[in-house]
Design a protein around this motif. Structure first.
Motif, PDB file in Angstrom:
ATOM      1  N   VAL A 136       1.013  -1.223  -0.268  1.00 29.84           N
ATOM      2  CA  VAL A 136       0.269   0.252   0.501  1.00 29.84           C
ATOM      3  C   VAL A 136       0.882   1.252  -0.280  1.00 29.84           C
ATOM      4  O   VAL A 136       0.743   2.108  -0.421  1.00 29.84           O
ATOM      5  N   ALA A 137       2.154   1.140   0.521  1.00 30.49           N
ATOM      6  CA  ALA A 137       3.185   1.968   0.752  1.00 30.49           C
ATOM      7  C   ALA A 137       3.672   2.307   1.116  1.00 30.49           C
ATOM      8  O   ALA A 137       5.395   1.939   1.493  1.00 30.49           O
ATOM      9  N   PRO A 138       4.148   2.117  -1.121  1.00 33.27           N
ATOM     10  CA  PRO A 138       6.093   1.548  -0.944  1.00 33.27           C
ATOM     11  C   PRO A 138       6.562   2.462  -1.073  1.00 33.27           C
ATOM     12  O   PRO A 138       6.165   3.916  -1.545  1.00 33.27           O
ATOM     13  N   GLY A 139       7.922   2.605  -0.789  1.00 27.68           N
ATOM     14  CA  GLY A 139       9.241   3.218  -0.817  1.00 27.68           C
ATOM     15  C   GLY A 139       9.359   4.123  -0.204  1.00 27.68           C
ATOM     16  O   GLY A 139       8.906   3.928   1.567  1.00 27.68           O
ATOM     17  N   LYS A 140      11.026   4.488   0.220  1.00 25.98           N
ATOM     18  CA  LYS A 140      11.555   4.778   1.945  1.00 25.98           C
ATOM     19  C   LYS A 140      10.823   5.748   2.041  1.00 25.98           C
ATOM     20  O   LYS A 140      10.106   5.985   3.460  1.00 25.98           O
ATOM     21  N   THR A 141       9.969   6.821   2.027  1.00 25.67           N
ATOM     22  CA  THR A 141       9.442   7.770   2.747  1.00 25.67           C
ATOM     23  C   THR A 141       7.956   7.533   3.137  1.00 25.67           C
ATOM     24  O   THR A 141       7.377   7.614   4.247  1.00 25.67           O
ATOM     25  N   ALA A 142       7.426   6.781   2.382  1.00 22.62           N
ATOM     26  CA  ALA A 142       5.735   5.866   2.485  1.00 22.62           C
ATOM     27  C   ALA A 142       6.213   5.513   3.572  1.00 22.62           C
ATOM     28  O   ALA A 142       5.629   5.089   4.428  1.00 22.62           O
ATOM     29  N   GLN A 143       7.069   4.641   3.523  1.00 23.19           N
ATOM     30  CA  GLN A 143       7.096   2.859   4.709  1.00 23.19           C
ATOM     31  C   GLN A 143       8.009   4.037   6.151  1.00 23.19           C
ATOM     32  O   GLN A 143       7.133   4.113   6.925  1.00 23.19           O
ATOM     33  N   ILE A 144       9.022   5.201   5.977  1.00 23.16           N
ATOM     34  CA  ILE A 144       8.693   5.825   7.310  1.00 23.16           C
ATOM     35  C   ILE A 144       7.694   6.513   7.915  1.00 23.16           C
ATOM     36  O   ILE A 144       7.336   7.162   8.462  1.00 23.16           O
ATOM     37  N   LEU A 145       7.075   7.239   6.747  1.00 17.94           N
ATOM     38  CA  LEU A 145       5.794   8.355   7.699  1.00 17.94           C
ATOM     39  C   LEU A 145       5.237   7.438   8.327  1.00 17.94           C
ATOM     40  O   LEU A 145       3.516   7.542   9.101  1.00 17.94           O
ATOM     41  N   LEU A 146       4.220   5.563   7.460  1.00 20.50           N
ATOM     42  CA  LEU A 146       3.731   4.777   7.834  1.00 20.50           C
ATOM     43  C   LEU A 146       4.443   4.363   9.056  1.00 20.50           C
ATOM     44  O   LEU A 146       3.340   3.915  10.174  1.00 20.50           O
ATOM     45  N   GLU A 147       5.219   4.579   9.299  1.00 11.92           N
ATOM     46  CA  GLU A 147       5.802   3.646  10.757  1.00 11.92           C
ATOM     47  C   GLU A 147       6.462   4.834  11.370  1.00 11.92           C
ATOM     48  O   GLU A 147       5.452   3.982  12.238  1.00 11.92           O
ATOM     49  N   SER A 148       5.876   5.783  11.248  1.00 14.32           N
ATOM     50  CA  SER A 148       6.145   6.458  12.793  1.00 14.32           C
ATOM     51  C   SER A 148       4.254   6.341  12.974  1.00 14.32           C
ATOM     52  O   SER A 148       4.481   7.340  14.259  1.00 14.32           O
ATOM     53  N   LEU A 149       3.190   6.589  11.720  1.00 14.92           N
ATOM     54  CA  LEU A 149       1.914   6.774  12.540  1.00 14.92           C
ATOM     55  C   LEU A 149       2.024   5.750  13.413  1.00 14.92           C
ATOM     56  O   LEU A 149       1.242   5.874  14.467  1.00 14.92           O
ATOM     57  N   PHE A 150       2.324   4.708  13.363  1.00 17.26           N
ATOM     58  CA  PHE A 150       2.019   3.590  13.933  1.00 17.26           C
ATOM     59  C   PHE A 150       2.642   3.588  14.870  1.00 17.26           C
ATOM     60  O   PHE A 150       2.326   2.991  16.248  1.00 17.26           O
ATOM     61  N   LYS A 151       4.139   4.234  14.990  1.00 17.57           N
ATOM     62  CA  LYS A 151       4.352   4.488  16.148  1.00 17.57           C
ATOM     63  C   LYS A 151       3.843   5.448  17.579  1.00 17.57           C
ATOM     64  O   LYS A 151       3.608   5.018  18.816  1.00 17.57           O
ATOM     65  N   LEU A 152       3.292   6.268  16.609  1.00 20.75           N
ATOM     66  CA  LEU A 152       2.309   7.248  17.802  1.00 20.75           C
ATOM     67  C   LEU A 152       1.281   7.011  17.632  1.00 20.75           C
ATOM     68  O   LEU A 152       0.704   7.079  19.282  1.00 20.75           O
ATOM     69  N   ILE A 153       0.612   5.632  17.374  1.00 19.53           N
ATOM     70  CA  ILE A 153      -0.258   5.412  17.260  1.00 19.53           C
ATOM     71  C   ILE A 153      -0.209   4.112  18.697  1.00 19.53           C
ATOM     72  O   ILE A 153      -1.530   4.229  19.416  1.00 19.53           O
ATOM     73  N   LEU A 154       0.623   3.468  18.568  1.00 18.26           N
ATOM     74  CA  LEU A 154       0.873   2.861  19.446  1.00 18.26           C
ATOM     75  C   LEU A 154       0.902   3.656  21.239  1.00 18.26           C
ATOM     76  O   LEU A 154       0.816   2.918  21.677  1.00 18.26           O
ATOM     77  N   LEU A 155       1.593   4.441  21.024  1.00 17.82           N
ATOM     78  CA  LEU A 155       1.927   5.013  22.266  1.00 17.82           C
ATOM     79  C   LEU A 155       1.021   5.694  22.235  1.00 17.82           C
ATOM     80  O   LEU A 155       0.386   5.556  24.155  1.00 17.82           O
ATOM     81  N   LEU A 156       0.271   6.443  21.627  1.00 24.37           N
ATOM     82  CA  LEU A 156      -1.992   6.819  22.223  1.00 24.37           C
ATOM     83  C   LEU A 156      -2.296   5.583  22.693  1.00 24.37           C
ATOM     84  O   LEU A 156      -3.274   6.227  24.200  1.00 24.37           O
ATOM     85  N   THR A 157      -2.281   4.526  22.586  1.00 27.83           N
ATOM     86  CA  THR A 157      -2.985   3.569  22.408  1.00 27.83           C
ATOM     87  C   THR A 157      -2.823   2.981  23.956  1.00 27.83           C
ATOM     88  O   THR A 157      -3.488   2.970  24.586  1.00 27.83           O
ATOM     89  N   TYR A 158      -1.261   2.803  24.386  1.00 26.63           N
ATOM     90  CA  TYR A 158      -0.950   2.236  25.268  1.00 26.63           C
ATOM     91  C   TYR A 158      -0.759   3.309  26.618  1.00 26.63           C
ATOM     92  O   TYR A 158      -1.851   2.571  27.267  1.00 26.63           O
ATOM     93  N   VAL A 159      -1.607   4.794  25.969  1.00 25.18           N
ATOM     94  CA  VAL A 159      -1.285   5.519  27.591  1.00 25.18           C
ATOM     95  C   VAL A 159      -2.598   5.430  27.815  1.00 25.18           C
ATOM     96  O   VAL A 159      -3.152   5.612  29.287  1.00 25.18           O
ATOM     97  N   SER A 160      -3.184   5.605  26.965  1.00 23.94           N
ATOM     98  CA  SER A 160      -5.474   5.472  26.834  1.00 23.94           C
ATOM     99  C   SER A 160      -5.759   4.956  27.639  1.00 23.94           C
ATOM    100  O   SER A 160      -6.132   4.959  28.341  1.00 23.94           O
ATOM    101  N   LEU A 161      -4.985   3.052  27.102  1.00 22.57           N
ATOM    102  CA  LEU A 161      -5.874   1.964  27.935  1.00 22.57           C
ATOM    103  C   LEU A 161      -4.863   1.688  29.205  1.00 22.57           C
ATOM    104  O   LEU A 161      -5.547   1.445  30.465  1.00 22.57           O
ATOM    105  N   ILE A 162      -4.204   2.575  29.395  1.00 22.15           N
ATOM    106  CA  ILE A 162      -2.953   1.714  31.224  1.00 22.15           C
ATOM    107  C   ILE A 162      -3.806   3.308  31.966  1.00 22.15           C
ATOM    108  O   ILE A 162      -4.186   2.944  33.005  1.00 22.15           O
ATOM    109  N   SER A 163      -4.365   4.478  31.121  1.00 24.33           N
ATOM    110  CA  SER A 163      -5.142   5.587  32.198  1.00 24.33           C
ATOM    111  C   SER A 163      -6.748   5.222  32.628  1.00 24.33           C
ATOM    112  O   SER A 163      -7.126   5.671  33.480  1.00 24.33           O
ATOM    113  N   MET A 164      -7.379   4.002  31.739  1.00 27.25           N
ATOM    114  CA  MET A 164      -8.485   3.830  32.572  1.00 27.25           C
ATOM    115  C   MET A 164      -8.505   3.054  33.699  1.00 27.25           C
ATOM    116  O   MET A 164      -9.344   2.861  34.496  1.00 27.25           O
TER     117      MET A 164
END
Length: 326
Positions: A136-164
């Motif tokens: 879906v997201a080939p190429g270096k730029t697309a991969q790094i942006l997608l990777e960073s997006l997943f990292k942000l989602i992982l961080l926000l999800t983790y914090v949100s879940l434990i805060s409950m």
């Protein structure tokens, strides 16, 4: 005025039913016990000439400070988790220590998410997720942006879940109390509950901001190294962990120094937005504990632990001290 607003010697950490503050030579924790009293735990900072020299080197000092704070913080967390729900004088049975340790590790993960095993997981899972969607997201730029997006989602999800969870909710309230006390101190206000409660629960130097900066800084650093083949990408991510941590720490310091500069102060706002999740408004009793911890630290920093007659006993014995709670 800048020095008054940014006293480099003072920082803090939320604990289980308490707050720890650290100064130049000492760290002090105060916790609310089961009988509603306040108990203290004091640790002098160990002097190490090599470590002190490393902490003066930009980009290296951040890694040293993080490792140091993680070690000291874990000892304070152990103290608070073992005593907060126990009446003074009661001994903790050895068989209970395993479950206590598990709880300590869960709370500690909030503060040291970017370190050790947590940092590896936080770094590598997004890489595999991005690679899985390469069609879906080939190429270096697309991969790094997608990777960073997943990292942000992982961080926000983790914090949100434990805060409950009830326990972490209260830890986040003490986190807010810690920030309010530091803000009151930096604004030269008397340490009263009313003055502290009037302060913001957000702070530019917070570790939560640091966690977010690792995502942003990592994205830019990854553009400088290859993403193919995939095995090299994995190796690069692991080897770059200390680089990302070191740069992120400097970014954190920079945004703190610019917090009163028009326009440039907004560089630190993403970190403050994350703190809306990692801090909660404390009640007055929680603020009282934070104030007690900070004032005890100031007293020990000024007069020394021996003069204050603070005696820390090991294992299940209760810490004793002669200074009344203020």
């Amino acid at each position: 005025m800048g020095k008054e607003q940014q006293p480099p010697a003072y920082g803090g950490q939320a604990l289980v039913e308490g707050v720890m503050f650290g100064g130049k030579n000492h760290t002090v924790a105060a916790i609310r016990r089961k009988d509603d009293t306040i108990d203290y735990f004091h640790l002098p900072k160990e002097k190490n000439s090599v470590r002190m020299k490393l902490k003066k080197i930009p980009f290296v000092r951040g890694i040293v400070a993080l490792i140091e704070s993680a070690g000291v913080g874990s000892r304070h967390l152990t103290f608070s988790s073992e005593r907060y729900d126990v009446m003074p004088g009661e001994e903790i049975e050895k068989e209970e220590e395993t479950s206590k340790l598990a709880m300590v590790l869960g709370v500690a993960a909030v503060g040291v998410l970017s370190l050790l095993f947590g940092k590896f997981v936080f770094t590598l899972i997004p890489v595999f997720l991005a690679q899985a969607l390469q069609f879906v997201a080939p190429g270096k730029t697309a991969q790094i942006l997608l990777e960073s997006l997943f990292k942000l989602i992982l961080l926000l999800t983790y914090v949100s879940l434990i805060s409950m969870t009830p326990l972490i909710k209260r830890v986040f309230q003490y986190h807010g109390a810690e920030h309010k006390v530091i803000n009151a101190y930096e604004n030269n206000l008397p340490m009263t509950v009313e003055n502290v409660q009037a302060q913001s629960r957000l702070h530019f130097r917070c570790g939560s901001s640091f966690m977010l900066f690792t995502v942003i800084v990592g994205m830019f650093v990854y553009f400088l190294v290859p993403t193919d083949p995939f095995w090299l990408r994995i190796v690069n991510r692991i080897l770059l962990i200390p680089v990302v941590l070191g740069i992120s720490f400097e970014v954190l310091q920079l945004t703190n120094s610019l917090r009163n500069v028009p326009v440039l102060k907004y560089l630190g706002y993403p970190g403050l937005w994350l703190q809306l999740l990692t801090t909660k408004d404390p009640d007055d009793k929680q603020v009282e504990v934070a104030i007690a911890s900070f004032e005890r630290l100031l007293e020990i920093e000024e007069h020394g632990a021996v003069a204050m007659e603070v005696v820390t006993k090991s294992d299940s014995e209760t810490e004793t001290e002669t200074v009344p709670v203020t």
